[in-house]
Every structure is written in structure tokens, then in C-alpha cells.
Scaffold this motif. Structure first.
Motif, mmCIF file in Angstrom:
data_model
loop_
_atom_site.group_PDB
_atom_site.id
_atom_site.type_symbol
_atom_site.label_atom_id
_atom_site.label_comp_id
_atom_site.label_asym_id
_atom_site.label_seq_id
_atom_site.Cartn_x
_atom_site.Cartn_y
_atom_site.Cartn_z
ATOM 1 N N GLN A 81 0.998 -1.584 0.357
ATOM 2 C CA GLN A 81 0.466 0.061 -0.279
ATOM 3 C C GLN A 81 0.627 1.096 0.103
ATOM 4 O OE1 GLN A 81 -3.766 0.604 -0.428
ATOM 5 N NE2 GLN A 81 -2.649 1.288 -1.067
ATOM 6 N N GLU A 82 1.722 0.869 0.712
ATOM 7 C CA GLU A 82 3.200 2.111 1.219
ATOM 8 C C GLU A 82 3.606 2.448 -0.869
ATOM 9 O OE1 GLU A 82 5.906 5.248 3.211
ATOM 10 O OE2 GLU A 82 6.050 2.489 3.215
ATOM 11 N N HIS A 83 3.919 1.401 -0.683
ATOM 12 C CA HIS A 83 4.957 1.287 -2.628
ATOM 13 C C HIS A 83 3.455 2.084 -3.680
ATOM 14 C CE1 HIS A 83 7.278 0.800 -5.771
ATOM 15 N NE2 HIS A 83 6.281 -0.890 -6.653
ATOM 16 N N LEU A 84 1.853 1.240 -3.560
ATOM 17 C CA LEU A 84 0.911 2.215 -4.560
ATOM 18 C C LEU A 84 1.079 4.369 -4.331
ATOM 19 C CD1 LEU A 84 -1.178 -0.521 -4.930
ATOM 20 C CD2 LEU A 84 0.192 0.376 -6.775
ATOM 21 N N SER A 85 1.993 4.348 -2.923
ATOM 22 C CA SER A 85 1.539 6.093 -3.083
ATOM 23 C C SER A 85 2.470 6.923 -3.669
ATOM 24 C CB SER A 85 1.617 6.206 -1.005
ATOM 25 O OG SER A 85 2.936 5.454 -0.580
ATOM 26 N N SER A 86 3.165 5.966 -4.410
ATOM 27 C CA SER A 86 4.312 6.481 -5.290
ATOM 28 C C SER A 86 4.069 7.749 -5.111
ATOM 29 C CB SER A 86 5.205 5.686 -6.335
ATOM 30 O OG SER A 86 6.230 4.599 -5.556
ATOM 31 N N GLY A 87 3.409 8.143 -6.571
ATOM 32 C CA GLY A 87 2.979 8.707 -7.760
ATOM 33 C C GLY A 87 2.081 10.155 -6.522
ATOM 34 N N HIS A 88 1.719 9.675 -5.028
ATOM 35 C CA HIS A 88 1.162 10.798 -4.427
ATOM 36 C C HIS A 88 2.522 11.830 -3.820
ATOM 37 C CE1 HIS A 88 -0.878 12.801 -0.959
ATOM 38 N NE2 HIS A 88 -0.452 12.207 -0.334
ATOM 39 N N ARG A 89 3.634 10.421 -3.952
ATOM 40 C CA ARG A 89 5.049 11.227 -3.454
ATOM 41 C C ARG A 89 5.541 12.049 -3.890
ATOM 42 N NH1 ARG A 89 7.857 6.394 -1.114
ATOM 43 N NH2 ARG A 89 6.031 5.431 -1.785
ATOM 44 N N MET A 90 5.971 11.967 -5.855
ATOM 45 C CA MET A 90 5.799 12.674 -6.748
ATOM 46 C C MET A 90 5.169 13.965 -6.345
ATOM 47 S SD MET A 90 6.279 12.434 -10.872
ATOM 48 C CE MET A 90 7.852 10.824 -11.258
ATOM 49 N N GLU A 91 4.231 13.355 -6.709
ATOM 50 C CA GLU A 91 3.303 15.150 -6.811
ATOM 51 C C GLU A 91 3.765 15.912 -5.544
ATOM 52 O OE1 GLU A 91 -0.750 16.216 -9.290
ATOM 53 O OE2 GLU A 91 -0.372 14.308 -8.177
ATOM 54 N N ALA A 92 4.237 15.766 -4.381
ATOM 55 C CA ALA A 92 4.229 16.132 -3.424
ATOM 56 C C ALA A 92 5.656 16.945 -3.496
ATOM 57 C CB ALA A 92 4.457 16.004 -2.254
ATOM 58 N N PHE A 93 6.211 16.505 -4.464
ATOM 59 C CA PHE A 93 8.000 16.627 -4.290
ATOM 60 C C PHE A 93 7.534 18.911 -5.820
ATOM 61 C CE2 PHE A 93 12.301 15.027 -6.165
ATOM 62 C CZ PHE A 93 12.907 16.527 -5.804
ATOM 63 N N ILE A 94 7.130 17.818 -7.179
ATOM 64 C CA ILE A 94 6.581 18.561 -8.177
ATOM 65 C C ILE A 94 6.689 19.475 -7.598
ATOM 66 C CG2 ILE A 94 5.508 19.170 -10.061
ATOM 67 C CD1 ILE A 94 5.833 15.911 -10.579
ATOM 68 N N LYS A 95 5.243 19.778 -6.394
ATOM 69 C CA LYS A 95 4.839 20.882 -6.150
ATOM 70 C C LYS A 95 5.818 21.957 -5.030
ATOM 71 C CE LYS A 95 -0.263 19.814 -6.445
ATOM 72 N NZ LYS A 95 -0.220 20.430 -7.618
ATOM 73 N N ASP A 96 6.228 21.163 -4.237
ATOM 74 C CA ASP A 96 7.420 21.632 -3.644
ATOM 75 C C ASP A 96 8.372 22.505 -4.683
ATOM 76 O OD1 ASP A 96 6.607 21.456 -1.216
ATOM 77 O OD2 ASP A 96 7.556 19.861 -0.695
ATOM 78 N N ILE A 97 8.849 22.040 -5.632
ATOM 79 C CA ILE A 97 10.139 22.612 -6.279
ATOM 80 C C ILE A 97 9.494 23.344 -6.826
ATOM 81 C CG2 ILE A 97 11.630 21.990 -8.420
ATOM 82 C CD1 ILE A 97 11.118 19.143 -7.720
ATOM 83 N N VAL A 98 8.529 23.253 -7.956
ATOM 84 C CA VAL A 98 7.325 24.840 -7.972
ATOM 85 C C VAL A 98 8.195 25.339 -7.008
ATOM 86 C CG1 VAL A 98 5.530 25.542 -9.018
ATOM 87 C CG2 VAL A 98 6.361 24.108 -9.803
ATOM 88 N N ALA A 99 7.842 25.532 -5.704
ATOM 89 C CA ALA A 99 7.591 26.942 -5.077
ATOM 90 C C ALA A 99 8.744 27.693 -4.910
ATOM 91 C CB ALA A 99 7.131 26.108 -3.981
ATOM 92 N N HIS A 100 9.584 26.427 -4.646
ATOM 93 C CA HIS A 100 11.154 27.097 -4.757
ATOM 94 C C HIS A 100 11.255 28.401 -5.935
ATOM 95 C CE1 HIS A 100 11.569 24.826 -0.684
ATOM 96 N NE2 HIS A 100 11.179 23.328 -1.808
ATOM 97 N N ILE A 101 10.984 27.155 -7.179
ATOM 98 C CA ILE A 101 11.983 28.029 -8.512
ATOM 99 C C ILE A 101 10.621 29.333 -8.339
ATOM 100 C CG2 ILE A 101 11.219 28.268 -11.216
ATOM 101 C CD1 ILE A 101 11.204 24.785 -10.562
ATOM 102 N N ASP A 102 9.555 29.477 -7.667
ATOM 103 C CA ASP A 102 8.195 30.178 -8.625
ATOM 104 C C ASP A 102 8.554 31.623 -7.785
ATOM 105 O OD1 ASP A 102 7.841 29.708 -10.818
ATOM 106 O OD2 ASP A 102 5.016 29.152 -9.772
ATOM 107 N N HIS A 103 9.426 31.569 -5.751
ATOM 108 C CA HIS A 103 10.193 32.014 -4.759
ATOM 109 C C HIS A 103 11.207 33.074 -5.862
ATOM 110 C CE1 HIS A 103 11.846 33.481 -1.376
ATOM 111 N NE2 HIS A 103 13.302 33.363 -1.891
ATOM 112 N N VAL A 104 12.334 32.372 -6.529
ATOM 113 C CA VAL A 104 13.266 33.109 -7.050
ATOM 114 C C VAL A 104 12.347 34.096 -8.070
ATOM 115 C CG1 VAL A 104 14.933 32.486 -7.949
ATOM 116 C CG2 VAL A 104 14.902 30.980 -5.993
ATOM 117 N N LYS A 105 11.881 33.240 -8.669
ATOM 118 C CA LYS A 105 11.527 34.247 -9.967
ATOM 119 C C LYS A 105 10.786 35.363 -9.072
ATOM 120 C CE LYS A 105 7.686 34.588 -13.069
ATOM 121 N NZ LYS A 105 6.572 33.784 -13.984
ATOM 122 N N SER A 106 9.811 35.033 -7.837
ATOM 123 C CA SER A 106 9.548 36.785 -7.254
ATOM 124 C C SER A 106 10.839 37.313 -7.143
ATOM 125 C CB SER A 106 8.422 35.903 -6.410
ATOM 126 O OG SER A 106 7.820 36.945 -5.667
#
Length: 515
Positions: A261-286
Motif C-alpha cells: 500500500q505504501e509502494h502504491l503511494s509513489s505517485g502521490h509522493r512524486m506530486e508533492a515533490f513537484i509542487k515543492d520544487i515549483v514553490a522554490h522556483i517561483d520564490h526565486v522568480k518573485s
């Protein structure tokens, strides 16, 4: 949002599709892969002179055929950890004169029988776009410029004329370049802190753009969300490079530690990583008040059981050529996870502009080979190939109602992971869906009236009663994606039964969208 459980062992979920609500285009570069001088990826993988199916250049034609069937768009080369100690000059010119070198990254020996020219030739035969990485570990700006000149200048200079003498009259026109690899990692040859790397990457990017202004450059992001420097690394590196690069890399691997069940959560964890990276990128842009938008190159992703014996590198005085290394055997559950990771990348197509499945052949790969023998498909081949073939047009923004799950250390993630693509010109919409539940089937109800008049033209599901079934060279076809006869469409409402631990694709012919 959540729904109610309908019966023991069965849950319900809903999605709504409307052609008016979009995320962004389906990007062909989402379906990239990765070839590194690691284990048997190159030698006895893509390249094996003397093999019964080798062509005149030593490339295995069976692997070329499978690469095309997989639907790979770009291929990142030559690493990976390998690139941080690589001297590209060793891999050009007469093969018999090329030096064998120690590969410190994987404690191996590289004979340099394959290099830049061979990779460019193989890429042309495979029909893929090359994505080149430069060594910013043991080398720097000048060596990157030399390689760029060798690859892309048509003639009239020392390195371009050297390439022409080596048999390639015209430059290769390589547009995508990675500025090093995983430089945040302590394991990386030439590991640097964020400021050291950021300044080197900026210097290298600035110089490379003096040669070719419209290159697409990728700065090194964090090697994983678990890195202690994640976030701060992105902030510092992008502060130095923001106006000079187009993308920042993301790397993430997923492993089954025994909790399905935890293995099947992999996509959820990838999505969280993407959203965090986006936040860091857009912080620098701002902070920079920049009009430019930097996006993500997710250029290493896969299931990798790196704690297993398959990933133990040679040691001591043993420096073998092309050792058996990282040759994971994938299960149906692993394939479902890979399908879900692709769904996640597509769902974030507005910010993920490129991605590379790591890797292509033998090394944590969808394609396997026997030296001198057969090539065959792992379980992970199927969701990748079908998604690459049929995801076209625009990614739709879905409204999703799904029960929530928890597994291991991961809590509160959706049981249903889904994305849809819509190709107005072809009159086709495709729903890709993963049931992340390890135990319960999902009754899916999809409102598709917003697409126009629709009819089902294909419905396939990949699942097995034993989610740990593995393909082998002797049996790679017993478990394949098969028709899902439960799929029905009536009055703009599509219904389907999605088994536990399953990946599904439902294709719809549509007309009159938005009318």
C-alpha cells in the motif's frame, strides 16, 4: 474530496472531464529515457557487435525496435553519476585507439567503444532526440564548450573538423544540455555546495549561450526530496542561474520495502515533490522580479529497489567491464506504479516540461537483453508504451472525487489517480487511471458529456491476481494489458471497474466538443 464505500472490497470514485478545462499541452519530451555508461545499459544493451541482430555499427536492432515501440522521445546521455568523471574525448576517433578508463562512479572499467558519435548515430536510428550532459564534476566550462563545439558546429574549427574527420560531416544540432548531474550529492565526483555549483553552472551556461543562444539548459536540482539541502539548494542555484537556464532537474526513485500500500503511494509522493520544487522556483522568480519562467526537467525517475543485492557495486581490485548491475526484475505492482508516475508527470505538464525514465536497457529498465541472446519486455514496458502512444493533444484538468488511503509512512492520498488527454484534431480523448488500493476495486464513474458525443473505442487494464508476478526472458507475455469488458458509456456517463493494484486506459472517440 471523498466518496462512500459501496461494499466490502469495493469503493467508488468519480471524475468529470470537460474540454474547456485544461492544464497544458501533452509534451512529447515527457516520454524521455536515459542511457548511462552503467552496468549493461550500453555494452550488451544498446551496443553488442557480433550479436546475431547487430547492425553494421554494432547496435542491437532488436533493442532499437523495442525502443521505438516503447515510444521514447528523448534520451539523456552519458549520465548520471558516470558523467562527473567522464572525459568525452576518450570516446571519439578510431575505436582501437581509445583508452580504457576507470569509472569511479560504478567501480567499473569503460572501454570507450561507445562515445558521442556512436550515441548520436544510435539516436538517429532510434528516432529519439539526444539530451547531452556535461561533466561539471572533475571538469568545467572549457570542456563543456569543447564538447558543444564538437557536437554542434558544422565545421571550420578544431573540434568540429575533428568530428568531420571522425565521419560526421554535419553537426548534431543537440539542443538540450544538462549542466552536470546531482552535484548536491556527497557520492558525486566533484560534489559541490550550492553556491559553488550555482556559480559554475552560471559561468558554463553563459559561455555555452555565446556559442548557441537558443540552447535549452538544465541546472542540477536536488537528487531527492529527502536531501537535507532540498529547497535551499534550489534557492541558491536558481539565484545564480535563473536568467541563464530553462529548466531545473528533479530526481526521484521509489522502492517497495514490503508494504504494497505504501509502494502504491509513489505517485502521490512524486506530486508533492513537484509542487515543492515549483514553490522554490517561483520564490526565486518573485524575488528577482523576473518575467522568465523556469520549469522542471524530471530527468531521473523510476522504481528502483536500490537496497537489494542487484544494486551492490563491485569493490576492491575488481573493475569489470559492463557488470551485471542494477538489473531489477519488475512486478505488475511496479508497472502500476510506473503508470501512475507517468500520470503524475502528465497531470503537472504545465510545469514539468521534460522527463526521463531511468534507464532504458538492463539497468532498472523496461527493456532487458541477454548477451548474445534475446531481448524482452519487463512489466513496466506496457504502461509507458501505451501512454506514450495515445497521450496526445491537451491535458485536461479533471474534477476528482476519491476515497483516501494510508500506507506505511504515507497518509491521506487518493485511491484513484487519473489524468485525461484530449486531441481535438483527431477527435479522441483518453483517460488513464490507476487504482492505488492494494485490496479494493474501484467503481469509477466518469462524466464525459463535456467532451461532446463520445463512444468507447478501446479499454484496457493491466493487473494480475498476483501483483508480484514478474516477466522473464522465458515468459514475458503471460500477463499483458487486456480488454476491460466492464467499461460502459451511457448518456454521457462512463462507468468502469478498476481492480485493486491496476493501471487502465480508456480511449474515447468524440465529436462536437464544447457544443
Amino acid at each position: 474530496m471523498s466518496t462512500t464505500e459501496s461494499a466490502a472490497g469495493r469503493i467508488t470514485a468519480k471524475i468529470t472531464l470537460d474540454a474547456a478545462f485544461t492544464v497544458g499541452p501533452v509534451r512529447r519530451r515527457t516520454f524521455g529515457a536515459f542511457v548511462e555508461h552503467l552496468g549493461r545499459c550500453v555494452y550488451t544493451g544498446i551496443f553488442e557487435p557480433g550479436h546475431p541482430k547487430a547492425d553494421g555499427d554494432g547496435f542491437r536492432t532488436d533493442v532499437l525496435e523495442l525502443t521505438r515501440e516503447l515510444g521514447v522521445s528523448t534520451v539523456r546521455y552519458p549520465g548520471g553519476n558516470f558523467v562527473s568523471g567522464y572525459r568525452w574525448e576518450d570516446g571519439v576517433g578510431p575505436v582501437e585507439e581509445r583508452p580504457a578508463r576507470l569509472d569511479l562512479a560504478w567501480h567499473s572499467t569503460d572501454p570507450n567503444h561507445v562515445g558521442v558519435d556512436e550515441f548520436a548515430k544510435w539516436s538517429a536510428k532510434a528516432g529519439v532526440e539526444p539530451m547531452m550532459a556535461v561533466n561539471l564534476g572533475t571538469r568545467g566550462t572549457q570542456e563543456a564548450l569543447d564538447l558543444l563545439e564538437y557536437c554542434n558546429i558544422d565545421g571550420g574549427t578544431a573540434f568540429s573538423d575533428q568530428r568531420r574527420a571522425n565521419g560526421a560531416e554535419n553537426g548534431y544540432g543537440i539542443k538540450m544540455w544538462c549542466l552536470g548531474n546531482e552535484m548536491d550529492g556527497f557520492w558525486q565526483i566533484g560534489h559541490k555546495n550550492a553556491m559553488e555549483y550555482g556559480r559554475l553552472a552560471a559561468d558554463t551556461a553563459r559561455a555555452m549561450r555565446m556559442v548557441e543562444p537558443d540552447l535549452e539548459l538544465v541546472a542540477c536540482g536536488s537528487s531527492a526530496p529527502t536531501m537535507a539541502t532540498f529547497g535551499e539548494w534550489e534557492r541558491v542555484v536558481l539565484t545564480e542561474t535563473y536568467e541563464l537556464v530553462d529548466l531545473i532537474s528533479a530526481h526521484q526513485y521509489f522502492e517497495d520495502f514490503g508494504d504494497l500500500q505504501e509502494h502504491l503511494s509513489s505517485g502521490h509522493r512524486m506530486e508533492a515533490f513537484i509542487k515543492d520544487i515549483v514553490a522554490h522556483i517561483d520564490h526565486v522568480k518573485s524575488v528577482k522580479k523576473s518575467a522568465k519562467q523556469v520549469n522542471i526537467s524530471f530527468d531521473e525517475w523510476n522504481v528502483w529497489h536500490m537496497s537489494r543485492d542487484e544494486s551492490k557495486t563491485p569493490a576492491g581490485k575488481d573493475w569489470p567491464v559492463a557488470p551485471v548491475l542494477l538489473e531489477d526484475r519488475y512486478t505488475v505492482a511496479d508497472a502500476v506504479v510506473v503508470g501512475d508516475l507517468l500520470i503524475t508527470l502528465l497531470r503537472n505538464t504545465d510545469r514539468v516540461h521534460s522527463a526521463s525514465l531511468a534507464q532504458l536497457v538492463n539497468v532498472i529498465a523496461p527493456i532487458m537483453t541477454e548477451p548474445g541472446g534475446r531481448a524482452w519486455k519487463q512489466t513496466t514496458f506496457h504502461p509507458f508504451a501505451l501512454t506514450s502512444e495515445h497521450a496526445k493533444g491537451t491535458v485536461l484538468q479533471l474534477a476528482v472525487e476519491s476515497p483516501r488511503l494510508s500506507g506505511g509512512k504515507t497518509a491521506d492520498f487518493a485511491a484513484l489517480s487519473a489524468v485525461a488527454t484530449f486531441d481535438a484534431a483527431a477527435g479522441e480523448a483518453v483517460v488513464f487511471a490507476v487504482n492505488r488500493s492494494a485490496t479494493d476495486s474501484i467503481t469509477l464513474s466518469a462524466a464525459v458529456a463535456g467532451l461532446g458525443n463520445a463512444k468507447v473505442i478501446e479499454s484496457v487494464t493491466y493487473a494480475n491476481k498476483d501483483p508480484y508476478w514478474q516477466a522473464t526472458a522465458d515468459d514475458s507475455t503471460s500477463v499483458l494489458p487486456g480488454q476491460n469488458v466492464s467499461v460502459k458509456l451511457d448518456g454521457g456517463r462512463l462507468t468502469a471497474e478498476l481492480p485493486a493494484v491496476s493501471w487502465s486506459m480508456i480511449r474515447l472517440a468524440v465529436d462536437g466538443a464544447g457544443s
